[in-house]
Scaffold this motif. Structure first.
Motif, PDB file in Angstrom:
ATOM      1  N   ASN A 196     -16.462  -5.218   9.896  1.00 55.28           N
ATOM      2  CA  ASN A 196     -15.373  -5.528   8.962  1.00 55.28           C
ATOM      3  C   ASN A 196     -14.473  -6.668   9.456  1.00 55.28           C
ATOM      4  O   ASN A 196     -13.706  -7.230   8.700  1.00 55.28           O
ATOM      5  CB  ASN A 196     -14.491  -4.299   8.720  1.00 55.28           C
ATOM      6  CG  ASN A 196     -15.152  -3.257   7.840  1.00 55.28           C
ATOM      7  OD1 ASN A 196     -14.802  -2.088   7.891  1.00 55.28           O
ATOM      8  ND2 ASN A 196     -16.119  -3.659   7.023  1.00 55.28           N
ATOM      9  N   TYR A 228     -25.564  -2.220  -0.481  1.00 56.96           N
ATOM     10  CA  TYR A 228     -24.208  -2.379  -1.029  1.00 56.96           C
ATOM     11  C   TYR A 228     -24.215  -2.471  -2.555  1.00 56.96           C
ATOM     12  O   TYR A 228     -23.194  -2.772  -3.166  1.00 56.96           O
ATOM     13  CB  TYR A 228     -23.537  -3.604  -0.390  1.00 56.96           C
ATOM     14  CG  TYR A 228     -23.334  -3.397   1.097  1.00 56.96           C
ATOM     15  CD1 TYR A 228     -22.139  -2.872   1.583  1.00 56.96           C
ATOM     16  CD2 TYR A 228     -24.369  -3.644   2.005  1.00 56.96           C
ATOM     17  CE1 TYR A 228     -21.967  -2.637   2.934  1.00 56.96           C
ATOM     18  CE2 TYR A 228     -24.207  -3.404   3.358  1.00 56.96           C
ATOM     19  CZ  TYR A 228     -23.009  -2.897   3.821  1.00 56.96           C
ATOM     20  OH  TYR A 228     -22.845  -2.650   5.163  1.00 56.96           O
ATOM     21  N   PHE A 279     -16.485   3.272  -4.952  1.00 55.57           N
ATOM     22  CA  PHE A 279     -15.783   3.153  -3.665  1.00 55.57           C
ATOM     23  C   PHE A 279     -14.912   1.887  -3.672  1.00 55.57           C
ATOM     24  O   PHE A 279     -13.741   1.913  -3.293  1.00 55.57           O
ATOM     25  CB  PHE A 279     -16.836   3.094  -2.555  1.00 55.57           C
ATOM     26  CG  PHE A 279     -16.325   2.806  -1.168  1.00 55.57           C
ATOM     27  CD1 PHE A 279     -15.626   3.770  -0.459  1.00 55.57           C
ATOM     28  CD2 PHE A 279     -16.581   1.584  -0.556  1.00 55.57           C
ATOM     29  CE1 PHE A 279     -15.176   3.510   0.839  1.00 55.57           C
ATOM     30  CE2 PHE A 279     -16.143   1.322   0.731  1.00 55.57           C
ATOM     31  CZ  PHE A 279     -15.441   2.286   1.430  1.00 55.57           C
ATOM     32  N   SER A 333     -18.696  -7.338   5.700  1.00 54.21           N
ATOM     33  CA  SER A 333     -19.454  -6.460   6.592  1.00 54.21           C
ATOM     34  C   SER A 333     -20.448  -7.337   7.346  1.00 54.21           C
ATOM     35  O   SER A 333     -21.508  -7.678   6.823  1.00 54.21           O
ATOM     36  CB  SER A 333     -20.149  -5.365   5.778  1.00 54.21           C
ATOM     37  OG  SER A 333     -20.691  -4.399   6.641  1.00 54.21           O
ATOM     38  N   PHE A 392     -17.090   7.382   0.580  1.00 50.33           N
ATOM     39  CA  PHE A 392     -17.853   6.818   1.693  1.00 50.33           C
ATOM     40  C   PHE A 392     -18.867   7.837   2.222  1.00 50.33           C
ATOM     41  O   PHE A 392     -20.007   7.483   2.528  1.00 50.33           O
ATOM     42  CB  PHE A 392     -16.955   6.297   2.818  1.00 50.33           C
ATOM     43  CG  PHE A 392     -17.763   5.722   3.946  1.00 50.33           C
ATOM     44  CD1 PHE A 392     -18.523   4.574   3.747  1.00 50.33           C
ATOM     45  CD2 PHE A 392     -17.830   6.359   5.171  1.00 50.33           C
ATOM     46  CE1 PHE A 392     -19.331   4.065   4.762  1.00 50.33           C
ATOM     47  CE2 PHE A 392     -18.623   5.856   6.185  1.00 50.33           C
ATOM     48  CZ  PHE A 392     -19.377   4.701   5.984  1.00 50.33           C
ATOM     49  N   MET A 433     -17.887  -8.170  -0.287  1.00 50.54           N
ATOM     50  CA  MET A 433     -17.695  -7.289  -1.430  1.00 50.54           C
ATOM     51  C   MET A 433     -16.472  -7.785  -2.202  1.00 50.54           C
ATOM     52  O   MET A 433     -15.448  -8.117  -1.608  1.00 50.54           O
ATOM     53  CB  MET A 433     -17.507  -5.853  -0.952  1.00 50.54           C
ATOM     54  CG  MET A 433     -18.196  -4.862  -1.842  1.00 50.54           C
ATOM     55  SD  MET A 433     -18.533  -3.279  -1.058  1.00 50.54           S
ATOM     56  CE  MET A 433     -16.899  -2.618  -0.851  1.00 50.54           C
ATOM     57  N   GLY A 482     -20.286   3.209  13.972  1.00 46.82           N
ATOM     58  CA  GLY A 482     -20.220   3.048  12.523  1.00 46.82           C
ATOM     59  C   GLY A 482     -20.308   1.622  12.027  1.00 46.82           C
ATOM     60  O   GLY A 482     -20.195   1.368  10.844  1.00 46.82           O
ATOM     61  N   GLU A 490     -13.950  -6.774   1.071  1.00 45.68           N
ATOM     62  CA  GLU A 490     -14.551  -6.417   2.363  1.00 45.68           C
ATOM     63  C   GLU A 490     -15.555  -7.454   2.851  1.00 45.68           C
ATOM     64  O   GLU A 490     -16.285  -8.045   2.060  1.00 45.68           O
ATOM     65  CB  GLU A 490     -15.276  -5.063   2.250  1.00 45.68           C
ATOM     66  CG  GLU A 490     -15.778  -4.514   3.570  1.00 45.68           C
ATOM     67  CD  GLU A 490     -16.463  -3.151   3.433  1.00 45.68           C
ATOM     68  OE1 GLU A 490     -17.282  -2.973   2.529  1.00 45.68           O
ATOM     69  OE2 GLU A 490     -16.157  -2.267   4.251  1.00 45.68           O
ATOM     70  N   TYR A 541     -28.516   3.202   1.513  1.00 44.00           N
ATOM     71  CA  TYR A 541     -27.583   2.916   2.606  1.00 44.00           C
ATOM     72  C   TYR A 541     -28.156   3.430   3.933  1.00 44.00           C
ATOM     73  O   TYR A 541     -28.017   4.591   4.292  1.00 44.00           O
ATOM     74  CB  TYR A 541     -26.202   3.523   2.308  1.00 44.00           C
ATOM     75  CG  TYR A 541     -25.123   2.989   3.225  1.00 44.00           C
ATOM     76  CD1 TYR A 541     -24.573   1.719   3.021  1.00 44.00           C
ATOM     77  CD2 TYR A 541     -24.674   3.737   4.303  1.00 44.00           C
ATOM     78  CE1 TYR A 541     -23.599   1.215   3.875  1.00 44.00           C
ATOM     79  CE2 TYR A 541     -23.692   3.244   5.160  1.00 44.00           C
ATOM     80  CZ  TYR A 541     -23.158   1.982   4.937  1.00 44.00           C
ATOM     81  OH  TYR A 541     -22.203   1.479   5.788  1.00 44.00           O
ATOM     82  N   TYR A 595      -9.894   3.962   2.592  1.00 46.85           N
ATOM     83  CA  TYR A 595     -10.122   5.347   3.022  1.00 46.85           C
ATOM     84  C   TYR A 595      -8.959   6.298   2.774  1.00 46.85           C
ATOM     85  O   TYR A 595      -8.442   6.918   3.688  1.00 46.85           O
ATOM     86  CB  TYR A 595     -10.557   5.366   4.501  1.00 46.85           C
ATOM     87  CG  TYR A 595     -11.764   4.476   4.706  1.00 46.85           C
ATOM     88  CD1 TYR A 595     -13.047   4.952   4.463  1.00 46.85           C
ATOM     89  CD2 TYR A 595     -11.620   3.139   5.081  1.00 46.85           C
ATOM     90  CE1 TYR A 595     -14.159   4.128   4.603  1.00 46.85           C
ATOM     91  CE2 TYR A 595     -12.726   2.313   5.229  1.00 46.85           C
ATOM     92  CZ  TYR A 595     -13.985   2.817   4.984  1.00 46.85           C
ATOM     93  OH  TYR A 595     -15.087   2.002   5.115  1.00 46.85           O
TER      94      TYR A 595
HETATM   95  C1  AVJ Z   1     -17.785   1.815   7.218  1.00 44.62           C
HETATM   96  C2  AVJ Z   1     -17.395  -0.510   7.454  1.00 44.62           C
HETATM   97  C3  AVJ Z   1     -19.417   0.423   8.235  1.00 44.62           C
HETATM   98  O1  AVJ Z   1     -19.486  -2.052   6.092  1.00 44.62           O
HETATM   99  O2  AVJ Z   1     -21.196  -0.790   5.680  1.00 44.62           O
HETATM  100  C4  AVJ Z   1     -20.076   0.831   2.909  1.00 44.62           C
HETATM  101  C5  AVJ Z   1     -18.235   0.335   4.653  1.00 44.62           C
HETATM  102  N1  AVJ Z   1     -18.672  -0.713   2.414  1.00 44.62           N
HETATM  103  N2  AVJ Z   1     -20.392   0.336   1.703  1.00 44.62           N
HETATM  104  C6  AVJ Z   1     -19.994  -0.950   5.862  1.00 44.62           C
HETATM  105  C7  AVJ Z   1     -18.984   0.161   3.360  1.00 44.62           C
HETATM  106  C8  AVJ Z   1     -19.533  -0.581   1.400  1.00 44.62           C
HETATM  107  C9  AVJ Z   1     -19.111   0.308   5.865  1.00 44.62           C
HETATM  108  N3  AVJ Z   1     -18.415   0.511   7.159  1.00 44.62           N
END
Ligand code: AVJ
Length: 328
Positions: free
Chosen positions: A169, A209, A219, A285, A49, A255, A164, A283, A58, A41
């Protein structure tokens, strides 16, 4: 000739940059390469984002917003009068406004975010719109120990708003530690209002995603762009491709950035080698079940008192009350 590099010069004065460099090299040194997702970020990443949240694929953001729109009055009733609202990762505080609209005589609002500039700007906008609320932005990493600013009014209870699905994460262990610390921060009578993405048809999750516009891919690779710019690294960003998949056994999205060929990258005098097809995990999620959320709460010294969900049960907002301390 002056040979002091800008990065070295900056690092002496900027502890955030020092931590960024340490986290990046630590993540790339191991046999399994990783990079922490909290560094997505920067200004460009935050903008990307924002774009993700508007993608057709999404679903989380718009689903959570719809839940907030419908149930903010009931949530505010749970928070009660003279509540001190603390927010983890406040960003633009869009969802929080829905809560603030319904709070009765709040003791104050403390938005916490690592992005100082963004935080100041949104806190100023909020102060204009909510002149009656004591707003005290705190520029900090909420995973680290927090020192809350002093407020002028005493609070009846402290509530941490953690929306959110950022909780996703964190690994189970990390989430547990964070919620435990949060329960201690809130103390008796306090609570956590937690937004969590739910387990569902893996195809729905995977699509979210892997959007067809490639915004999520940009991103993801923006993390390398940022490392190049801020740490003076030489990632060939085009030579890494986006990969995201759902592991249904664990209930999480992973990811990755996959190296398209054998290559090496230099950061701070250190060389990192990549095999063709080798990945950097950027990442996790995690997706939750209601039972998983209850268990996580229980283990953290919290108890689930109320859950609000959309009709499809894609997303949940959970009121987790700090459990009464058992005398020993
Ligand atoms: C902001 C952590 C909730 O995990 O969905 C979005 C970040 N990564 N697309 C998620 C994210 C890829 C998002 N968060």
């Amino acid at each position: 000739m002056i040979t002091t590099s800008t990065n070295q010069h900056l690092s002496i004065r900027n502890p955030l940059l020092v931590a960024f460099r340490a986290d990046v090299v630590r993540g790339l040194r191991g046999p399994v390469k990783t990079l922490p997702c909290k560094y997505f970020y920067d200004a460009a990443g935050s903008e990307l984002f924002e774009q993700i949240t508007e993608l057709e694929e999404y679903y989380p953001t718009r689903t959570e917003l719809a839940i907030m729109r419908e149930h903010a009055p009931a949530m505010a009733a749970h928070l009660g009068q003279r509540c001190l609202l603390i927010e983890y990762g406040s960003g633009s505080s869009l969802k929080t406004r829905l809560l603030l609209d319904h709070l009765v005589h709040p003791a104050g609002y403390i938005p916490i975010d690592v992005s100082g500039e963004h935080l100041q700007r949104s806190a100023q906008a909020l102060a204009g719109d909510y002149p009656g609320i004591d707003i005290r932005p705190l520029c900090a990493d909420f995973t680290r120990p927090l020192r809350l600013p002093e407020l002028s009014k005493p609070e009846a209870r402290r509530v941490v708003y953690f929306p959110g699905s950022t909780i996703g994460n964190f690994t189970h262990q990390e989430a547990l530690l964070l919620l435990r610390k949060t329960a201690l921060l809130c103390g008796g009578g306090g609570a956590v209002l937690l937004g969590a993405d739910m387990r569902k048809d893996p195809r729905v999750i995977e699509r979210a995603y892997n959007d067809h516009h490639g915004v999520t891919a940009r991103f993801n690779s923006n993390l390398l762009v940022r490392i190049n710019r801020e740490l003076g690294a030489d990632f060939n960003v085009e030579q890494f491709s986006h990969r995201a998949f759902y592991d249904s056994a664990v209930g999480r999205i992973e990811m990755h950035l996959i190296s398209r060929r054998a290559q090496s990258v230099h950061i701070d005098g250190e060389t990192f080698f990549f095999q063709p097809g080798e990945s950097i995990r950027t990442e996790y999620s995690h997706k939750y079940s209601l039972r998983g959320l209850c268990q996580l709460a229980e283990a953290s010294g919290l108890e689930s008192r109320r859950v609000w969900m959309d009709k499809r049960h894609y997303f949940s907002v959970n009121y987790l009350a700090v459990k009464a301390q058992v005398a020993c």
